[in-house]
Design an enzyme around this catalytic site. Structure first.
Site, PDB file in Angstrom:
ATOM      1  N   GLY A 153       0.817  -1.214   0.000  1.00  0.00           N
ATOM      2  CA  GLY A 153       0.000   0.000   0.000  1.00  0.00           C
ATOM      3  C   GLY A 153       0.849   1.262   0.000  1.00  0.00           C
ATOM      4  O   GLY A 153       2.036   1.225  -0.310  1.00  0.00           O
ATOM      5  N   VAL A 154       0.200   2.375   0.349  1.00  0.00           N
ATOM      6  CA  VAL A 154       0.907   3.651   0.332  1.00  0.00           C
ATOM      7  C   VAL A 154       1.496   3.926   1.715  1.00  0.00           C
ATOM      8  O   VAL A 154       1.058   3.376   2.706  1.00  0.00           O
ATOM      9  CB  VAL A 154      -0.035   4.810  -0.070  1.00  0.00           C
ATOM     10  CG1 VAL A 154      -0.270   4.793  -1.561  1.00  0.00           C
ATOM     11  CG2 VAL A 154      -1.350   4.745   0.687  1.00  0.00           C
ATOM     12  N   GLY A 155       2.497   4.791   1.761  1.00  0.00           N
ATOM     13  CA  GLY A 155       2.990   5.276   3.048  1.00  0.00           C
ATOM     14  C   GLY A 155       4.290   4.639   3.490  1.00  0.00           C
ATOM     15  O   GLY A 155       4.892   3.817   2.799  1.00  0.00           O
ATOM     16  N   ASN A 156       4.694   5.073   4.694  1.00  0.00           N
ATOM     17  CA  ASN A 156       6.019   4.720   5.225  1.00  0.00           C
ATOM     18  C   ASN A 156       6.216   3.243   5.457  1.00  0.00           C
ATOM     19  O   ASN A 156       7.259   2.683   5.156  1.00  0.00           O
ATOM     20  CB  ASN A 156       6.207   5.399   6.593  1.00  0.00           C
ATOM     21  CG  ASN A 156       6.228   6.888   6.449  1.00  0.00           C
ATOM     22  OD1 ASN A 156       6.640   7.394   5.414  1.00  0.00           O
ATOM     23  ND2 ASN A 156       5.752   7.589   7.464  1.00  0.00           N
ATOM     24  N   VAL A 157       5.213   2.596   6.055  1.00  0.00           N
ATOM     25  CA  VAL A 157       5.398   1.199   6.434  1.00  0.00           C
ATOM     26  C   VAL A 157       5.536   0.338   5.178  1.00  0.00           C
ATOM     27  O   VAL A 157       6.396  -0.549   5.098  1.00  0.00           O
ATOM     28  CB  VAL A 157       4.238   0.708   7.329  1.00  0.00           C
ATOM     29  CG1 VAL A 157       4.527  -0.679   7.835  1.00  0.00           C
ATOM     30  CG2 VAL A 157       4.009   1.654   8.489  1.00  0.00           C
TER      31      VAL A 157
ATOM     32  N   GLU B  36      -0.811  -1.734  -6.775  1.00  0.00           N
ATOM     33  CA  GLU B  36      -1.590  -0.643  -7.323  1.00  0.00           C
ATOM     34  C   GLU B  36      -0.638   0.513  -7.577  1.00  0.00           C
ATOM     35  O   GLU B  36      -0.426   0.932  -8.707  1.00  0.00           O
ATOM     36  CB  GLU B  36      -2.619  -0.334  -6.252  1.00  0.00           C
ATOM     37  CG  GLU B  36      -3.546   0.724  -6.483  1.00  0.00           C
ATOM     38  CD  GLU B  36      -4.482   0.770  -5.291  1.00  0.00           C
ATOM     39  OE1 GLU B  36      -5.614   0.340  -5.443  1.00  0.00           O
ATOM     40  OE2 GLU B  36      -4.081   1.238  -4.221  1.00  0.00           O
TER      41      GLU B  36
HETATM   42  O1  0RQ Z   1      -1.149  12.059  10.878  1.00  0.00           O
HETATM   43  O2  0RQ Z   1      -0.088  13.238   9.027  1.00  0.00           O
HETATM   44  O3  0RQ Z   1      -0.965  14.499  11.002  1.00  0.00           O
HETATM   45  O4  0RQ Z   1       1.082  13.051  11.212  1.00  0.00           O
HETATM   46  O5  0RQ Z   1      -2.734   9.518  10.186  1.00  0.00           O
HETATM   47  O6  0RQ Z   1      -0.447   8.179   9.281  1.00  0.00           O
HETATM   48  O7  0RQ Z   1       1.371   6.809  10.216  1.00  0.00           O
HETATM   49  O8  0RQ Z   1       1.922   8.714   8.602  1.00  0.00           O
HETATM   50  O9  0RQ Z   1       0.809   6.549   7.862  1.00  0.00           O
HETATM   51  O10 0RQ Z   1       1.039   7.845   5.666  1.00  0.00           O
HETATM   52  O11 0RQ Z   1       1.032   5.323   5.837  1.00  0.00           O
HETATM   53  O12 0RQ Z   1      -1.056   6.642   6.180  1.00  0.00           O
HETATM   54  C1  0RQ Z   1      -4.083   4.587   6.705  1.00  0.00           C
HETATM   55  C2  0RQ Z   1      -3.925   7.016   6.210  1.00  0.00           C
HETATM   56  C3  0RQ Z   1      -1.866   5.691   6.770  1.00  0.00           C
HETATM   57  C4  0RQ Z   1      -2.977   5.367   4.549  1.00  0.00           C
HETATM   58  C5  0RQ Z   1      -3.233   5.669   6.061  1.00  0.00           C
HETATM   59  C6  0RQ Z   1      -2.600   9.712  11.610  1.00  0.00           C
HETATM   60  C7  0RQ Z   1      -1.100   9.848  11.799  1.00  0.00           C
HETATM   61  C8  0RQ Z   1      -0.733  10.723  10.612  1.00  0.00           C
HETATM   62  C9  0RQ Z   1      -0.999   9.224   8.562  1.00  0.00           C
HETATM   63  P1  0RQ Z   1      -0.205  13.309  10.512  1.00  0.00           P
HETATM   64  P2  0RQ Z   1       1.004   7.617   9.022  1.00  0.00           P
HETATM   65  P3  0RQ Z   1       0.550   6.608   6.302  1.00  0.00           P
HETATM   66  C10 0RQ Z   1      -3.229   1.137  -1.714  1.00  0.00           C
HETATM   67  C11 0RQ Z   1      -3.708   0.959  -0.316  1.00  0.00           C
HETATM   68  C12 0RQ Z   1      -6.047   3.727   2.963  1.00  0.00           C
HETATM   69  C13 0RQ Z   1      -5.905   3.350   1.526  1.00  0.00           C
HETATM   70  C14 0RQ Z   1      -5.026   2.165   1.318  1.00  0.00           C
HETATM   71  C15 0RQ Z   1      -4.283   5.229   3.762  1.00  0.00           C
HETATM   72  C16 0RQ Z   1      -1.670  10.198   9.518  1.00  0.00           C
HETATM   73  O13 0RQ Z   1      -2.253   4.176   4.405  1.00  0.00           O
HETATM   74  O14 0RQ Z   1      -4.853   6.207   3.313  1.00  0.00           O
HETATM   75  O15 0RQ Z   1      -4.688   1.404   2.195  1.00  0.00           O
HETATM   76  N1  0RQ Z   1      -4.792   3.990   3.617  1.00  0.00           N
HETATM   77  N2  0RQ Z   1      -4.632   2.001   0.082  1.00  0.00           N
HETATM   78  O16 0RQ Z   1      -0.811  10.441  13.030  1.00  0.00           O
HETATM   79  C17 0RQ Z   1      -6.194   9.350  14.110  1.00  0.00           C
HETATM   80  C18 0RQ Z   1      -5.710   7.072  14.258  1.00  0.00           C
HETATM   81  C19 0RQ Z   1      -4.542   7.311  13.452  1.00  0.00           C
HETATM   82  C20 0RQ Z   1      -4.308   8.613  13.020  1.00  0.00           C
HETATM   83  C21 0RQ Z   1      -2.736   7.302  12.246  1.00  0.00           C
HETATM   84  N3  0RQ Z   1      -6.016   5.856  14.695  1.00  0.00           N
HETATM   85  N4  0RQ Z   1      -6.503   8.130  14.556  1.00  0.00           N
HETATM   86  N5  0RQ Z   1      -5.133   9.638  13.332  1.00  0.00           N
HETATM   87  N6  0RQ Z   1      -3.185   8.567  12.277  1.00  0.00           N
HETATM   88  N7  0RQ Z   1      -3.555   6.520  12.973  1.00  0.00           N
HETATM   89  C22 0RQ Z   1      -2.986   2.566  -2.199  1.00  0.00           C
HETATM   90  C23 0RQ Z   1      -4.229   3.278  -2.618  1.00  0.00           C
HETATM   91  O17 0RQ Z   1      -5.280   2.813  -2.465  1.00  0.00           O
HETATM   92  C24 0RQ Z   1      -4.166   4.534  -3.305  1.00  0.00           C
END
Ligand code: 0RQ
Length: 494
Positions: free
Chosen positions: A258-262, A284
């Site tokens: 997926g997207v993001g750091n992890v 994707e």
């Molecule tokens: O907030 O930006 O203010 O610091 O959410 O979290 O840890 O930087 O992680 O960038 O990987 O995003 C799920 C959003 C994670 C992303 C999600 C806050 C946290 C931070 C971002 P800040 P991280 P990432 C294929 C797969 C859905 C679509 C998907 C996503 C911000 O991965 O959009 O999976 N996924 N697609 O502090 C409140 C919580 C939180 C929280 C984290 N429980 N409550 N805020 N945060 N957990 C690709 C596509 O489909 C396009």
């Protein structure tokens, strides 16, 4: 001779009619139009300053850059948006109720348009790297829903981006699945199988304007994975090795990340592990970490719908394009995310969650139930059909004030029926085959942060005593106490 009207971005923006449905290219900031949306935002601001109403509906592949989603949101130009976004201004406009937002499975969006469940865009604005006089179009850094929009829209505006030269030619596979009834199987059984042409054929008479550009996608440079992401990646790789040793996991299955750091951290860990066999990706978004896999001779091939490159990665790609592009295929998102192909290939999916609950449900899209973050994206297209599916997240967010493991998720994207494995930096919980109470105990022990384990255990024990049914014992009167405490005090901690 180039037979199409060459327009400035401002002239092209004048062609957009009020209330029109506009379909743009772009997927997770790859290959979106930049000049025309910005000019449209400026035009909207001028019209609004004169008291005139002007808004559009905006459909895309997935998220677009600030020059599109951000500029149009700031200009209050968007009435309705689908199917995914990640822009802070647009997110705020959605969460304050100004913009209607339809958050859809990304693999379904093109099909919803093609079958008439969603309206067809009347104008398509698509970033391309080439167009011929007879209407053959070569796309840029993503395929997304561009094939559908190009074929179905009445009018097409092209942003012809000269930045890439011919470096991307041949990288796309513009095949679309047949529609029911009696659709033929999609002819993809290996990651690099091709099913169609590397260009989109349209009626050239539909092209009402070509705007020349040479600006790259605004993608942040790759950052080194942090310690938490590296630990999560380590748990996943260790688990995969264990499953292989037990004979439960065939070799050579492709990965979706997926997207993001992890997600980036997992690919980076694979690239740096000397014992890692070369991998293939059926995903994707092909994120920039893929280049380290290539440099370390660990990539067989990568299929996706978008290739996200910061300027450094873009230069690296362009410098050796003929060799590198043989490793990539960019497909329509109806194919990259298609359940049929994902199941056939036996994809191992890895997606990030916002929160996980102790019974196995996952929320990846909404904060405290009501505020959209980005959207469900393609996570469910993959996780529901993967051979093995991981959901991963740091165990806490916002300096420890939020626990990612909660009694019950405040919004459900992925249900307990379709989740397999949860991973945080604390550990990994293999949920396959477990009943709900066993799942709950394992998730608390392995994935929750130690600071939140006591109150999760108290909830589980209270639920076991008080819930009417004991199959999934959820005490409804306390299920959202952690969220409510966070909303009223700023922390979920007791
Ligand atoms: O907030 O930006 O203010 O610091 O959410 O979290 O840890 O930087 O992680 O960038 O990987 O995003 C799920 C959003 C994670 C992303 C999600 C806050 C946290 C931070 C971002 P800040 P991280 P990432 C294929 C797969 C859905 C679509 C998907 C996503 C911000 O991965 O959009 O999976 N996924 N697609 O502090 C409140 C919580 C939180 C929280 C984290 N429980 N409550 N805020 N945060 N957990 C690709 C596509 O489909 C396009």
């Amino acid at each position: 001779m180039f037979p199409f009207p060459q327009l400035s971005a401002a002239e092209a923006a004048e062609l957009i009619r009020p209330n029109e449905i506009v379909g743009v290219s772009g997927f997770t900031l790859a290959g979106y139009p930049k000049a025309v949306p910005q000019a449209l935002a400026e035009r909207t601001e001028r019209l609004h300053a004169n008291g005139e109403e002007f808004q559009i509906t905006l459909f895309s592949g997935a998220s677009t850059g600030d020059e599109c989603d951000g500029a149009l949101a700031r200009a209050h130009a968007i009435h309705w948006r689908a199917p995914y976004q990640s822009n802070k201004n647009l997110r705020s406009a959605i969460n304050c109720g100004e913009v209607h937002y339809t958050d859809a499975h990304l693999g379904m969006m093109g099909r919803l348009v093609r079958t008439g469940a969603l309206p067809t865009p009347t104008t398509a604005i698509i970033e391309v790297t080439d167009v011929t006089a007879d209407g053959k179009i070569r796309l840029s850094m993503s395929c997304g829903n561009s094939v559908e929009f190009l074929q179905r829209a009445d009018r097409v505006i092209l942003e012809l981006n000269s930045l890439y030269g011919d470096a991307l030619f041949g990288m796309h596979d513009c095949y679309l699945p047949e529609l029911p009834p009696h659709a033929s199987p999609i002819p993809v059984s290996q990651v690099l199988d091709r099913a169609g042409n590397d260009f989109v054929q349209i009626d050239p008479k539909k092209i009402v304007g070509v705007v020349r550009t040479n600006v790259g996608d605004s993608i942040r440079p790759f950052t080194e994975p942090d310690a938490i992401s590296q630990t999560i990646a380590g748990h996943i790789l260790e688990f995969l090795a264990h499953e292989r040793k037990k004979g439960r996991l065939p070799a050579n299955l492709p990965y979706q990340s997926g997207v993001g750091n992890v997600a980036n951290a997992v690919l980076t860990a694979m690239a740096r592990d000397s014992k890692q066999e070369p991998v293939s990706l059926f995903t994707e978004v092909i994120q920039e970490a893929v280049f380290e896999l290539i440099q370390n001779d660990k990539l067989v091939g990568a299929s996706g719908t978008a290739l996200t490159c910061s300027s450094n990665a873009r230069e690296y790609l362009k410098a050796d394009a003929n060799a590198l592009k043989k490793k990539f295929i960019l497909r329509a998102q109806e194919v990259s995310n298609h359940p049929e192909v994902i199941r056939r290939l036996g994809v191992i999916s890895m997606n990030t969650a916002l929160e996980l609950d102790i019974f196995g449900n996952v929320n990846s899209s909404h904060v405290c139930g009501s505020s959209i973050m980005n959207g469900i994206g393609g996570a469910a297209d993959f996780s529901r059909n993967a051979l093995l599916g991981f959901f991963m997240t740091p165990s806490t967010a916002k300096d420890g004030t939020i626990s990612a493991v909660v009694p019950y998720v405040s919004h459900v994207d992925h249900t307990d029926h379709e989740t397999n494995i949860f991973v945080t930096e604390q550990g990994l919980a293999d949920l396959r085959g477990l009943d709900p109470v066993s799942r709950a105990r394992l998730i608390i022990d392995r994935c929750a942060h130690p600071a939140y384990r006591p109150q999760l255990n108290v909830f589980l024990n209270y639920s076991l005593n008080s819930a009417k049914g004991k199959h999934i014992p959820i005490a409804l009167d306390r299920a959202f106490n952690m969220h409510l405490r966070f909303l009223s005090t700023g922390t979920m901690a007791e």
